[in-house]
Design an enzyme around this catalytic site. Sequence first.
Site, PDB file in Angstrom:
ATOM      1  N   THR A 378     -55.152 -21.201  28.585  1.00 24.96           N
ATOM      2  CA  THR A 378     -54.157 -20.390  27.900  1.00 24.96           C
ATOM      3  C   THR A 378     -53.301 -21.357  27.086  1.00 24.96           C
ATOM      4  O   THR A 378     -53.585 -22.536  27.012  1.00 24.96           O
ATOM      5  CB  THR A 378     -53.377 -19.636  28.997  1.00 24.96           C
ATOM      6  N   ASP A 420     -60.747 -10.913  34.129  1.00 24.43           N
ATOM      7  CA  ASP A 420     -59.534 -10.869  34.949  1.00 24.43           C
ATOM      8  C   ASP A 420     -59.397  -9.569  35.733  1.00 24.43           C
ATOM      9  O   ASP A 420     -58.493  -9.439  36.562  1.00 24.43           O
ATOM     10  CB  ASP A 420     -58.290 -11.087  34.073  1.00 24.43           C
ATOM     11  N   SER A 449     -52.751 -10.323  35.063  1.00 19.26           N
ATOM     12  CA  SER A 449     -52.622 -11.677  34.520  1.00 19.26           C
ATOM     13  C   SER A 449     -51.759 -12.520  35.446  1.00 19.26           C
ATOM     14  O   SER A 449     -51.009 -12.003  36.273  1.00 19.26           O
ATOM     15  CB  SER A 449     -51.970 -11.605  33.130  1.00 19.26           C
ATOM     16  N   GLY A 469     -52.822 -22.396  32.670  1.00 18.34           N
ATOM     17  CA  GLY A 469     -53.334 -22.889  33.942  1.00 18.34           C
ATOM     18  C   GLY A 469     -53.949 -21.838  34.837  1.00 18.34           C
ATOM     19  O   GLY A 469     -54.154 -22.081  36.024  1.00 18.34           O
TER      20      GLY A 469
END
Length: 570
Positions: A378, A420, A449, A469
């Site tokens: 990210t 995700d 998220s 991360g």
Amino acid sequence: MLSSFGKQIKSVKYTGLASLLLFVLSITGCSIKQPRQVAIASAHPLATQAGFEILQQGGNVYDAAVAVSAALAVVEPSGSGLGGGGFWLLHRESDDLDIMIDGREKAPLAAHKDMFLNAQGEPNKQLSLNGMLAAGIPGMPAGMVHLSEKYGNLPLATSLQPAIRYAEQGFPIGTRHQKLLSFRKNILEQHSETADIFLANGQLPAKNSSLKQADLAQTLKQLAEKGQAGFYQGSVAHKLVNAVQQEGGLWTLEDLLKYQIVERQPVSGSYQGIKITSASLPSSGGIVLIEALNILENTDLEAVDDITRKHLIVEAMRRAYHDRALYLGDTDFIDVPVERLINKHYAQGLSSTIRTDKTLPKEYLTGHTQEEQGGRNTTHFSIIDNEGNRVAATLSINFPFGAGLVASGTGVLLNNEMDDFASAKNSANGYGLVGGDANAIAPEKRMLSSMTPTFVQDNERIAVLGTPGGSRIISMVLLATLDFAAGNSPESWVKVKRFHHQYIPNHILYEKQGLSTEEIISLQSLGHHLKQTYNYGNMQAVQLNKSTNTLSAASDHRGEGLAKIQQINE
């Protein structure tokens, strides 16, 4: 030429006028306006420079945030882009507004909970990580448009100019870009459009070679000219949908047309009198961060030795991440007990289960969850001015270079954020995080998220911080918040040695040299399992000291970013 006496008269005259002016200002309540200063920390020097370029043209911190977001999409394509999404956490000082712009990706209308399962009902990780089934409907362009139109001073077209220039003229790539290209090269080379842009005749490009992205520049120009319609409708939308469908994906023009950002109230809490404002669902970041801090508030971290301190922090992480897997998902689709999870009385109960002499076996924690993950490459940037207006933004396309496919004719690298979601109950995603029904796939649902853009504030200081991360984002922000509480500066927060526990897998993950040999042995004696990994994270942090009206900023030495403070000429 004036005589000496004449010069003395003139000096007295000017001094008298200055004194009179100060007297008038004092009795009228007026004040001399302080020069405007802004601090920006981002993951790439060109992105930081883009922010200041727009500020010097009369932009505010929100215009600068648009410029930095767009620039990162060009110069750090491994971490974010127009084909991804993110969260922008804002504070406006004039009316004390705290708001979060939710630009998270959404599942396509044709998505369903079994779309990544094989004939045996088991998750097929390749489908959720690589290729067009892995791509959610992007929110990044809509987020930038909304941020510009509702909060900025300048036209969107102005704020996008630095990014357009970088895409057209090119920029030299660095070591980090090369390393991440190498990690995903076998995926990128499978798609000719992607390989033509990012590889050199099928090989890794040399360091400092120029990366030009002409198609991406044209897409940015469409966005600049037409706003949201420039991406979600018209020629760009048709190209995106055609590319996805040709590769077996589910996108339709209706998916793009229906995408809208959502403004959400951030979650807030406190730790030892320090105010915490952070990302709300569909990001789990703020809830897990505040829950862990609430648990730790029932301990005295300063009164114990360093081993016990780390043990207590790990135990707080385990309990907070356990609740993440058990309860959290998109609140537009499910009910989540947010107020209970961030309640200090609830944290007291969890804290009472922590022992200082040993770790609690994971089976003793209630609920059944297993391993899950979250995008590790990210990006993040932080901005604050000396009035306290600020932005913390974490943006993502999930894995480095997302799904590894550029939609032909657009330059847009598509995300693989569908990973995700929990493909099956208790299945792990690409980052080892587990999830259940709360984060199951559904049409138009936003996937959970770990992004944690955060404000931390005490009586004197305001901090803006965050990091990439994946699942480790929250623990990194937790450690930095504890360092803030200890009175340290941004330079210290970004240097904190990192360790992490996310409940499952059941081990402490620590970066290289993150723990000493003595600490490892001592933690093992308490029953912990440990595993070393690479140095992770790329924290970007800025701070305003209200008592001195001074700014400070730091960019993580693990990355190649730039933190800078600059006076803005008005």
